[in-house]
Design an enzyme around this catalytic site. Structure first.
Site, short mmCIF file in Angstrom:
data_model
loop_
_atom_site.label_atom_id
_atom_site.label_comp_id
_atom_site.label_asym_id
_atom_site.label_seq_id
_atom_site.Cartn_x
_atom_site.Cartn_y
_atom_site.Cartn_z
CB CYS A 65 58.50 14.34 52.19
SG CYS A 65 56.66 13.26 51.61
CB ALA A 68 55.80 13.57 47.76
NE ARG A 99 52.63 14.03 39.72
CZ ARG A 99 53.87 12.86 39.21
NH1 ARG A 99 53.21 11.98 39.06
NH2 ARG A 99 54.75 12.75 38.49
FE1 CFM Z 1 58.94 16.54 37.01
FE2 CFM Z 1 58.38 16.56 39.17
FE3 CFM Z 1 56.88 16.56 37.27
FE4 CFM Z 1 57.95 18.75 37.81
FE5 CFM Z 1 55.95 19.02 39.72
FE6 CFM Z 1 56.17 17.06 41.41
FE7 CFM Z 1 54.57 17.18 38.78
MO1 CFM Z 1 54.04 18.34 40.69
S1 CFM Z 1 59.56 17.77 38.26
S2 CFM Z 1 57.54 17.72 36.01
S3 CFM Z 1 57.55 20.54 38.32
S4 CFM Z 1 58.38 14.87 37.60
S5 CFM Z 1 56.13 19.14 41.60
S6 CFM Z 1 57.86 15.72 41.41
S7 CFM Z 1 54.66 16.13 40.63
S8 CFM Z 1 53.75 19.14 39.05
S9 CFM Z 1 54.62 15.48 37.28
#
Ligand code: CFM
Length: 551
Positions: A65, A68, A99
């Protein structure tokens, strides 16, 4: 394995798409078909992919969401901001360090609030009579206990529904506390990042970018000591990635003014505008800050990628080339030369076992692209990949931005009007950018994931559980990368699963050292025999069937 190659050969990407959507009602199938595209292996003929649109209710999406994206992703890794979740306790608790973003305060006494979970813990009474007073109380309590430099307030769904004004509370408390304690400046700001805003985490990124830009960047002009000053945007230090990157940059003699927001401090955010270059790791989550900083302060931005050894070397060289200093370029080459032998040795040992294996990657908005480089270094092919919430520019490249249709959901998220700062706009940087561009150096560009994928592979937006199961059935990949929600269903299909959000308990995977870690981890997973013994419950017992009632 024989059936695997037979199936792969016998189905064209169009047939796979048909298989994935065939159980859907016609309207759903039509929409999903536009979110599933075959890659052409070439930029000019990359097809248009539907993305950043609502998930159809009832579909088991992989998305999260807006809250998040704002609290968990962009602001979560900040150690010296007290991040208060205004809402029921679950939102705060489940966004607390899950995370695996890490931080390292300069001294053991330095501020670090990441080990705390702050929440107003709203209950029925607050929902009925309003939660603003409770929020004020929480801010005062946090202030009395910690005297932090900054407090941030994050709105959850009920806050928007009952109309609590977190921005008014932030303004009021900032004024009151600064009046009461003139010797200690505290910054307080709020985010209207209610979970339902927008269609995914992506809306939360944009909201976070806007508020950080408005309330924090530019607050202090005191520059950081050092040469070759850059910011690293969109690096959140999952599993210690930022530590590896920080070390590389330091050894090259590059000064990192700030990282947004892994292993970061608010003081560095405040002076981020004193850097000479913005580098973007995750384009999706933070391109807004880079764009706004360029308009206001004249700082150009480039896309970098520190996932994969080759890409890390390329990124370091690109940064050095920007500054154009021989001494820096030599040092960068020296650091790359120091790092590469370990990478080559690791590849020589694992590649014979990983060569020719196949992978699928479904992650948020950037890793599904970046991690393909690591797999290709190991000789592995990515058969299908997709983002949970990225936009067309992350798939097809920024060249398509002018043709992206803005819908009501996107219009919901404020676009800030930014103008050049009358005193701090750096005309020299603007001129430097123009001169380098004339030599073919690329700024403000991201080519996207699809043009870099092989012909006949698939890009799938906002994948869901049904389609993930189907993909596994059709292709039987050697490894599937996604997140915790997907993990166990995939393992039950007998396919090894690697979390690319939290890295399970592994990492770092960035830079050269990270690449070696990743090669070893993937080798272990794709060559383990244990998966071939797994029989899913539905393979042993008849599957429950039902008829749908939409016809
Ligand atoms: Fe960018 Fe992200 Fe991230 Fe990502 Fe991700 Fe994420 Fe992440 Mo999970 S787009 S790189 S592929 S900030 S979904 S919102 S939390 S891994 S560090």
């Amino acid at each position: 394995m024989a059936t695997k190659s037979k199936k792969q050969k016998s189905l064209t990407p169009d047939e796979v798409r048909q298989e994935l959507i065939k159980k859907y009602p016609p309207k759903v199938a039509r929409k999903r078909a536009k979110q599933i595209q075959a890659n052409t292996g070439d930029e000019a003929s990359t097809p248009e992919i539907l993305s950043n649109v609502r998930t159809i209710p009832g579909i088991m999406t992989m998305r999260g969401c807006s809250y998040a994206g704002c609290k968990g992703v962009v602001l979560g890794p900040t150690r010296d901001i007290v991040n208060i979740t205004h809402g029921p306790i679950g939102c705060g608790f489940y966004s607390w360090l899950t995370r695996r973003n890490q931080t390292e305060p300069p001294t053991p006494e330095s501020e670090n609030y990441m080990t705390y979970c702050f929440s107003t813990d709203m209950n029925e009474n607050d929902i009925v009579f309003g939660g603003e007073n409770k929020l004020k109380q929480a801010i005062r309590e946090a202030y009395d206990l910690f005297k932090p430099r900054a407090i941030a307030i994050f709105s959850t769904c009920p806050v928007g529904l009952i109309g609590d004004d977190v921005h008014a509370v932030a303004r009021e408390m900032k004024e009151t506390l600064n009046k009461e304690n003139p010797d200690h400046f505290i910054n307080i700001f709020g985010f209207s990042c209610e979970g339902y805003k927008g269609v995914s985490q992506s809306a939360g990124h944009h909201i976070a970018n806007n508020q950080i830009f408005t309330h924090v960047i530019g607050l202090t002009d005191k520059p950081k000591e050092g040469k070759y000053k850059i910011n690293m945007l969109g690096e959140y230090n999952i599993g210690g990635d930022a530590f590896v990157i920080d070390d590389l940059l330091e050894r090259c003699g590059i000064t990192l003014v700030s990282t947004f927001s892994g292993n970061s401090s608010i003081h560095d955010f405040e002076r981020a505008h004193t850097a000479d270059l913005n580098t973007i790791m995750c384009h999706r989550s933070i391109n807004y800050v880079a764009e706004m900083m360029e308009i206001k302060y004249g700082i150009p931005w480039i896309k970098v990628n520190f996932i994969g050894a080759k890409e890390s070397a390329k990124s370091l060289r690109k940064i050095a080339q920007y500054f154009g200093d021989k001494e820096l370029m030599d040092r960068v080459e020296q650091v790359i030369a120091e790092e590469m032998p370990a990478v080559e040795a690791a590849l020589a040992s694992i590649k014979p076992r990983t060569e020719g294996k196949t992978a699928m990657l479904f992650v948020g908005g950037s890793r599904a692209h970046h991690y393909q480089d690591l797999f290709s270094e190991m000789g592995m092919k990515t058969l299908a990949a997709g983002y949970e919430f990225a936009h067309r520019d992350d798939y097809e490249g920024r060249r398509v931005i002018p043709s992206i249709q803005v819908d009501a959901d996107s219009r919901n998220i404020e676009e800030l009007e930014v103008c050049p700062d009358p005193t701090r706009y750096d005309k020299e940087l603007e001129a430097k950018k123009k001169a380098l561009e004339a030599q073919g150096y690329e700024f403000s560009d991201y080519k996207g994931m699809m043009p870099e994928m092989e012909q006949g592979t698939l890009s799938i937006d906002d994948l869901n559980q049904h389609e993930a199961d189907k993909l596994i059935e059709l292709y039987k990949p050697d490894i599937f990368c996604a997140g915790i929600k997907e993990k166990f269903g995939i393992q039950k299909c007998g396919v090894p699963m690697k979390q690319l959000h939290s890295y399970d308990s592994g990492g770092p995977y960035a830079g050269f050292k990270g690449a070696v870690n990743f090669y070893k981890e993937i080798d272990r997973l794709v060559n383990s025999k244990v998966w071939s013994f797994v029989k899913a419950p539905w393979n042993k017992n008849p599957e429950l069937t039902a008829t749908y009632n939409w016809e």
